[in-house]
Design a protein around this motif. Structure first.
Motif, PDB file in Angstrom:
ATOM      1  N   ASN A  17       0.837  -1.199   0.000  1.00  0.00           N
ATOM      2  CA  ASN A  17       0.000   0.000   0.000  1.00  0.00           C
ATOM      3  C   ASN A  17       0.879   1.259   0.000  1.00  0.00           C
ATOM      4  N   TYR A  18       1.843   1.328   0.896  1.00  0.00           N
ATOM      5  CA  TYR A  18       2.692   2.511   1.021  1.00  0.00           C
ATOM      6  C   TYR A  18       3.571   2.725  -0.217  1.00  0.00           C
ATOM      7  N   TYR A  19       3.896   1.662  -0.915  1.00  0.00           N
ATOM      8  CA  TYR A  19       4.697   1.769  -2.132  1.00  0.00           C
ATOM      9  C   TYR A  19       4.055   2.750  -3.120  1.00  0.00           C
ATOM     10  N   PHE A  20       2.733   2.713  -3.199  1.00  0.00           N
ATOM     11  CA  PHE A  20       2.011   3.585  -4.138  1.00  0.00           C
ATOM     12  C   PHE A  20       1.739   4.967  -3.565  1.00  0.00           C
ATOM     13  N   ILE A  21       1.817   5.098  -2.265  1.00  0.00           N
ATOM     14  CA  ILE A  21       1.494   6.373  -1.626  1.00  0.00           C
ATOM     15  C   ILE A  21       2.738   7.243  -1.476  1.00  0.00           C
ATOM     16  N   CYS A  22       3.799   6.664  -0.866  1.00  0.00           N
ATOM     17  CA  CYS A  22       4.998   7.459  -0.593  1.00  0.00           C
ATOM     18  C   CYS A  22       6.159   6.525  -0.262  1.00  0.00           C
ATOM     19  N   LYS A  23       7.242   6.652  -1.012  1.00  0.00           N
ATOM     20  CA  LYS A  23       8.412   5.786  -0.806  1.00  0.00           C
ATOM     21  C   LYS A  23       9.093   6.070   0.541  1.00  0.00           C
ATOM     22  N   THR A  24       9.048   7.322   0.992  1.00  0.00           N
ATOM     23  CA  THR A  24       9.630   7.656   2.299  1.00  0.00           C
ATOM     24  C   THR A  24       8.834   6.986   3.408  1.00  0.00           C
ATOM     25  N   LYS A  25       7.523   7.055   3.328  1.00  0.00           N
ATOM     26  CA  LYS A  25       6.653   6.405   4.307  1.00  0.00           C
ATOM     27  C   LYS A  25       6.910   4.900   4.316  1.00  0.00           C
ATOM     28  N   LEU A  26       7.054   4.316   3.142  1.00  0.00           N
ATOM     29  CA  LEU A  26       7.360   2.896   3.019  1.00  0.00           C
ATOM     30  C   LEU A  26       8.673   2.570   3.732  1.00  0.00           C
ATOM     31  N   TRP A  27       9.703   3.353   3.474  1.00  0.00           N
ATOM     32  CA  TRP A  27      11.009   3.107   4.086  1.00  0.00           C
ATOM     33  C   TRP A  27      10.936   3.236   5.608  1.00  0.00           C
ATOM     34  N   LEU A 136       3.279  -7.236  -9.655  1.00  0.00           N
ATOM     35  CA  LEU A 136       3.521  -7.435  -8.223  1.00  0.00           C
ATOM     36  C   LEU A 136       4.937  -7.928  -7.955  1.00  0.00           C
ATOM     37  N   MET A 137       5.417  -8.840  -8.759  1.00  0.00           N
ATOM     38  CA  MET A 137       6.790  -9.336  -8.568  1.00  0.00           C
ATOM     39  C   MET A 137       7.789  -8.196  -8.737  1.00  0.00           C
ATOM     40  N   ASP A 138       7.548  -7.325  -9.712  1.00  0.00           N
ATOM     41  CA  ASP A 138       8.418  -6.160  -9.912  1.00  0.00           C
ATOM     42  C   ASP A 138       8.309  -5.194  -8.732  1.00  0.00           C
ATOM     43  N   ILE A 139       7.100  -4.981  -8.242  1.00  0.00           N
ATOM     44  CA  ILE A 139       6.865  -4.083  -7.102  1.00  0.00           C
ATOM     45  C   ILE A 139       7.559  -4.619  -5.861  1.00  0.00           C
ATOM     46  N   ILE A 140       7.439  -5.915  -5.619  1.00  0.00           N
ATOM     47  CA  ILE A 140       8.069  -6.542  -4.454  1.00  0.00           C
ATOM     48  C   ILE A 140       9.584  -6.370  -4.522  1.00  0.00           C
ATOM     49  N   GLU A 141      10.150  -6.568  -5.703  1.00  0.00           N
ATOM     50  CA  GLU A 141      11.596  -6.383  -5.875  1.00  0.00           C
ATOM     51  C   GLU A 141      11.980  -4.929  -5.626  1.00  0.00           C
ATOM     52  N   ASP A 142      11.177  -3.995  -6.142  1.00  0.00           N
ATOM     53  CA  ASP A 142      11.453  -2.572  -5.948  1.00  0.00           C
ATOM     54  C   ASP A 142      11.336  -2.189  -4.472  1.00  0.00           C
ATOM     55  N   ILE A 143      10.360  -2.753  -3.772  1.00  0.00           N
ATOM     56  CA  ILE A 143      10.227  -2.496  -2.328  1.00  0.00           C
ATOM     57  C   ILE A 143      11.496  -2.942  -1.607  1.00  0.00           C
ATOM     58  N   GLY A 144      12.005  -4.116  -1.967  1.00  0.00           N
ATOM     59  CA  GLY A 144      13.254  -4.591  -1.371  1.00  0.00           C
ATOM     60  C   GLY A 144      14.395  -3.617  -1.603  1.00  0.00           C
ATOM     61  N   ASN A 145      14.488  -3.081  -2.815  1.00  0.00           N
ATOM     62  CA  ASN A 145      15.534  -2.106  -3.133  1.00  0.00           C
ATOM     63  C   ASN A 145      15.368  -0.827  -2.318  1.00  0.00           C
ATOM     64  N   ASN A 148      16.336  -1.479   1.370  1.00  0.00           N
ATOM     65  CA  ASN A 148      17.754  -1.754   1.579  1.00  0.00           C
ATOM     66  C   ASN A 148      18.678  -0.593   1.239  1.00  0.00           C
ATOM     67  N   ASN A 149      18.123   0.516   0.806  1.00  0.00           N
ATOM     68  CA  ASN A 149      18.923   1.704   0.503  1.00  0.00           C
ATOM     69  C   ASN A 149      18.688   2.778   1.558  1.00  0.00           C
ATOM     70  N   GLU A 150      19.279   3.923   1.345  1.00  0.00           N
ATOM     71  CA  GLU A 150      19.104   5.057   2.263  1.00  0.00           C
ATOM     72  C   GLU A 150      17.661   5.555   2.224  1.00  0.00           C
ATOM     73  N   THR A 151      17.277   6.301   3.246  1.00  0.00           N
ATOM     74  CA  THR A 151      15.934   6.870   3.294  1.00  0.00           C
ATOM     75  C   THR A 151      15.677   7.697   2.052  1.00  0.00           C
ATOM     76  N   PRO A 152      14.585   7.407   1.320  1.00  0.00           N
ATOM     77  CA  PRO A 152      14.280   8.238   0.146  1.00  0.00           C
ATOM     78  C   PRO A 152      13.954   9.668   0.571  1.00  0.00           C
ATOM     79  N   LYS A 153      14.372  10.622  -0.228  1.00  0.00           N
ATOM     80  CA  LYS A 153      14.063  12.031   0.043  1.00  0.00           C
ATOM     81  C   LYS A 153      12.554  12.230  -0.088  1.00  0.00           C
ATOM     82  N   PRO A 154      11.932  12.861   0.908  1.00  0.00           N
ATOM     83  CA  PRO A 154      10.482  13.084   0.819  1.00  0.00           C
ATOM     84  C   PRO A 154      10.105  13.919  -0.401  1.00  0.00           C
TER      85      PRO A 154
END
Length: 171
Positions: A17-27, A136-145, A148-154
């Protein structure tokens, strides 16, 4: 040793859910910085669910997916309750993930997803097909990336002011 498919299925629905809303929130959420407990909007959503579907039982499976309620028919019907359809894509993919998880981890094949919007008296049926499964498989992989990286800039977006993480990102 944990396989790649096992790693993929350690994602929870909220992360989808958060993947589509905000990458910072997801992280932040994925690193156990959880501020939703104090959110009035989250409390309102829980109240709406409990009032609209008081006879329905919530199901948590493997501590990864939390389905608002399930109906057994000739197929398994997964229901997700949301207060607004403004973020429909995030809702759809969260429910698609539940379907994907049950299909791939539990071997359940005949599943439909239903998004319930009791406040506006609407429902939407969601079905997992090959194209969405690939997405979904692509999204799951992107979520992992992302995790595993630094906090995304808001990124300042329309919903920031109502977000439980607003002060973390912008104050």
């Amino acid at each position: 040793m944990i396989s790649d498919s096992e790693k993929q299925l350690r994602i929870i629905g909220t992360q989808i859910n958060y993947y589509f809303i905000c990458k910072t929130k997801l992280w932040l959420f994925s690193h156990h910085i959880q501020m939703e407990q104090e959110s009035d909007l989250v409390s309102l959503g829980k109240l709406l669910h409990s009032k609209s579907y008081k006879d329905e039982k919530e199901y948590t499976i493997d501590n990864l997916i939390s389905i608002d309620f399930i109906k057994k028919r000739d197929y398994l019907e997964l229901h997700e309750v949301k207060k607004s359809n403004k973020m429909k894509k995030s809702h759809e993919y969260q429910l698609l993930y539940y379907t994907y998880y049950l299909k791939n981890k539990k071997g359940i094949k005949n599943i439909k997803g239903i998004l319930n919007y009791p406040k506006i008296r609407k429902k939407a049926t969601i079905n997992l097909d090959k194209s969405k499964e690939k997405d979904l498989m692509d999204i799951i992989e992107d979520i992992g990336n992302i995790i595993n990286n630094e906090t995304p800039k808001p990124q300042k977006i329309k919903i920031c002011r109502k977000c439980a993480y607003f002060e973390f990102c912008w104050v």
